[in-house]
Design a protein around this motif. Structure first.
Motif, short mmCIF file in Angstrom:
data_model
loop_
_atom_site.label_atom_id
_atom_site.label_comp_id
_atom_site.label_asym_id
_atom_site.label_seq_id
_atom_site.Cartn_x
_atom_site.Cartn_y
_atom_site.Cartn_z
N VAL A 30 0.86 -1.22 0.10
CA VAL A 30 0.25 0.04 0.13
C VAL A 30 1.00 1.51 -0.47
O VAL A 30 2.03 1.32 0.60
N GLY A 31 0.46 2.42 -0.80
CA GLY A 31 1.21 3.61 -0.68
C GLY A 31 2.44 2.75 -1.67
O GLY A 31 2.82 3.91 -1.84
N VAL A 51 8.96 14.34 -7.56
CA VAL A 51 9.22 14.63 -8.76
C VAL A 51 10.14 13.93 -9.26
O VAL A 51 10.36 12.63 -10.33
N GLU A 52 10.91 13.70 -9.17
CA GLU A 52 12.41 12.92 -9.19
C GLU A 52 11.88 10.89 -8.99
O GLU A 52 12.93 10.77 -9.93
N THR A 53 11.77 11.24 -7.91
CA THR A 53 11.38 9.53 -7.97
C THR A 53 10.92 9.55 -8.68
O THR A 53 10.49 7.84 -9.00
N PHE A 54 9.71 9.46 -8.81
CA PHE A 54 8.26 9.78 -9.56
C PHE A 54 8.87 9.10 -11.39
O PHE A 54 9.06 7.59 -11.63
N ASN A 55 10.06 9.75 -11.57
CA ASN A 55 10.17 9.90 -13.56
C ASN A 55 11.56 9.04 -13.23
O ASN A 55 11.94 8.32 -13.84
N HIS A 56 12.59 8.62 -11.81
CA HIS A 56 13.84 8.08 -11.94
C HIS A 56 13.87 6.86 -11.54
O HIS A 56 14.42 5.72 -11.15
N ARG A 57 12.76 6.84 -10.18
CA ARG A 57 13.44 5.41 -8.55
C ARG A 57 12.12 5.41 -8.97
O ARG A 57 11.12 5.43 -7.31
N PHE A 66 8.34 5.26 -5.31
CA PHE A 66 7.98 5.94 -5.53
C PHE A 66 6.34 5.69 -4.39
O PHE A 66 5.91 5.07 -4.30
N LYS A 67 5.75 6.71 -3.47
CA LYS A 67 4.60 6.61 -2.40
C LYS A 67 3.99 7.72 -2.50
O LYS A 67 4.28 8.83 -2.63
N TYR A 68 2.74 6.77 -3.62
CA TYR A 68 1.36 7.80 -3.68
C TYR A 68 0.79 8.71 -2.28
O TYR A 68 0.78 9.61 -2.75
N MET A 69 0.83 8.40 -1.15
CA MET A 69 0.91 9.26 0.16
C MET A 69 2.12 10.49 0.55
O MET A 69 1.01 11.07 0.98
N SER A 70 3.04 9.82 -0.57
CA SER A 70 3.76 11.55 0.04
C SER A 70 2.90 12.57 -0.85
O SER A 70 3.40 13.43 -0.65
N VAL A 71 2.59 12.48 -1.67
CA VAL A 71 1.90 14.16 -2.27
C VAL A 71 0.85 14.02 -1.94
O VAL A 71 0.80 15.33 -1.41
N ILE A 72 0.64 13.76 -0.92
CA ILE A 72 -0.56 14.03 -0.45
C ILE A 72 -0.24 14.52 1.37
O ILE A 72 -0.43 15.39 1.23
N ALA A 73 0.84 14.23 1.83
CA ALA A 73 1.65 14.76 3.09
C ALA A 73 1.91 16.06 2.42
O ALA A 73 1.99 16.74 3.24
N GLU A 74 3.11 15.99 1.50
CA GLU A 74 3.61 17.48 0.91
C GLU A 74 2.26 18.49 0.34
O GLU A 74 3.00 19.18 1.21
N LEU A 75 0.83 17.53 0.19
CA LEU A 75 0.06 18.85 -0.23
C LEU A 75 -0.48 19.50 1.34
O LEU A 75 -1.08 20.05 1.88
#
Length: 297
Positions: free
Chosen positions: A73-74, A260-266, A270-279
């Motif tokens: 999950v995540g 963003v770098e993780t999503f593109n290169h690693r 990548f964790k979906y929940m990290s985007v929400i936490a940043e928001l």
């Protein structure tokens, strides 16, 4: 609650950083499980049409969906999708307008600044005057617009060359719906993740942000406006996504752009929940939740 398997509806902010309340496995299988997604209704027709016209493709995507469900999950395995989007980095959904060849839906092919603004005339004006003209013109229209400082756009543009794709979280009353953003030149195309997962590389754009650097060197500003598919998004949604572009691509905070770098290169990290936490940390998640819309300018 656990992440939904397709479309990835994440729970509201309260549970973002805590453990999941349930397991990552949805009840049932195939389309029955797919229907659990609260955004399924918007895409039901396209999904059923795919099942009728290309049953083999439909079954294949359902199998891939099952593989996604078995991931922790995540976490997201986005490598294949990113490669596909980079290969297909082009507008898909076009509209008739301003002499361009286009198709129905509200999107204009090769939309230039000259088609909106008399560039020669405004060259005699200052950056402040052009900003005022741009804002006044679009304030009466149901769209998103902005005037971006040249240095900020330079940073965004440089990063976009190396990291052309990202996953954005759009606040909903139920939680968050995920959208994929893909740069194609100075245009930034968005489509929902569930749309991508059901239609693959043919998924149509639902929002396009047009950036115009025509006056960047002379005036120190980059003009931006947008077109959207009103069947799926409203101005409030488009504004939220546009704000996130600046949050993630123009930030001075290395941890934020690091996503963003993780999503593109690693992609495996990548964790979906990290985007929400940043928001939530930035305040955008709370400010842009439905019912708390900000000024569209």
């Amino acid at each position: 609650a656990a992440l939904r398997p397709l479309g990835l509806l994440a729970p509201p902010a309260r549970g973002v950083l805590g453990p999941a309340a349930g397991s990552g496995t949805a009840a049932g299988s195939g389309e029955a499980a797919l229907e659990e997604n609260p955004f399924y209704g918007k895409y039901r027709h396209k999904i059923q049409e795919l099942r009728r016209s290309s049953p083999d493709v439909f079954e294949s995507r359902m199998e891939k969906r099952s593989e996604i469900k078995r991931q922790p999950v995540g976490h997201s395995k986005q490598g294949e999708f990113i490669r596909c989007m980079e290969e297909k980095a082009r507008p898909i959904f076009f509209a008739e307008g301003l002499g361009s060849k286009a198709s129905k839906g509200g999107f204009t092919k090769d939309k230039t600044l000259d088609s909106i603004l008399n560039v020669e005339m405004v060259k005699e004006k200052s950056a402040e005057e052009i900003t005022q003209i741009w804002n006044q013109y679009f304030s009466a229209k149901d769209t998103v617009y902005a005037v971006i400082p040249a240095d900020k756009f330079d940073l965004m543009w440089k990063r976009a060359q190396n990291c052309p794709s990202f996953l954005y979280a759009l606040p909903r009353k139920e939680g968050y719906e995920f959208f994929v953003g893909q740069w194609s030149g100075t245009e930034l195309h968005f489509t929902s993740l569930i749309n991508v997962q059901t239609q693959g590389e043919t998924a149509p754009s639902q929002l396009v942000l047009y950036h115009y650097p025509d006056l960047q060197k002379e005036k120190g500003i980059v003009l931006m406006t947008a077109e959207m598919d009103s069947k799926f998004l409203v101005v409030h949604d488009a504004q939220c996504l546009a704000n996130q572009v600046q949050l993630f691509y123009a930030t001075d905070r290395s941890e934020t752009f690091g996503l963003v770098e993780t999503f593109n290169h690693r992609s495996s990290e990548f964790k979906y929940m990290s985007v929400i936490a940043e928001l939530e940390q930035s305040g955008l998640g709370r400010e842009l939740r439905p019912g708390q819309a900000s000024d569209k300018s």
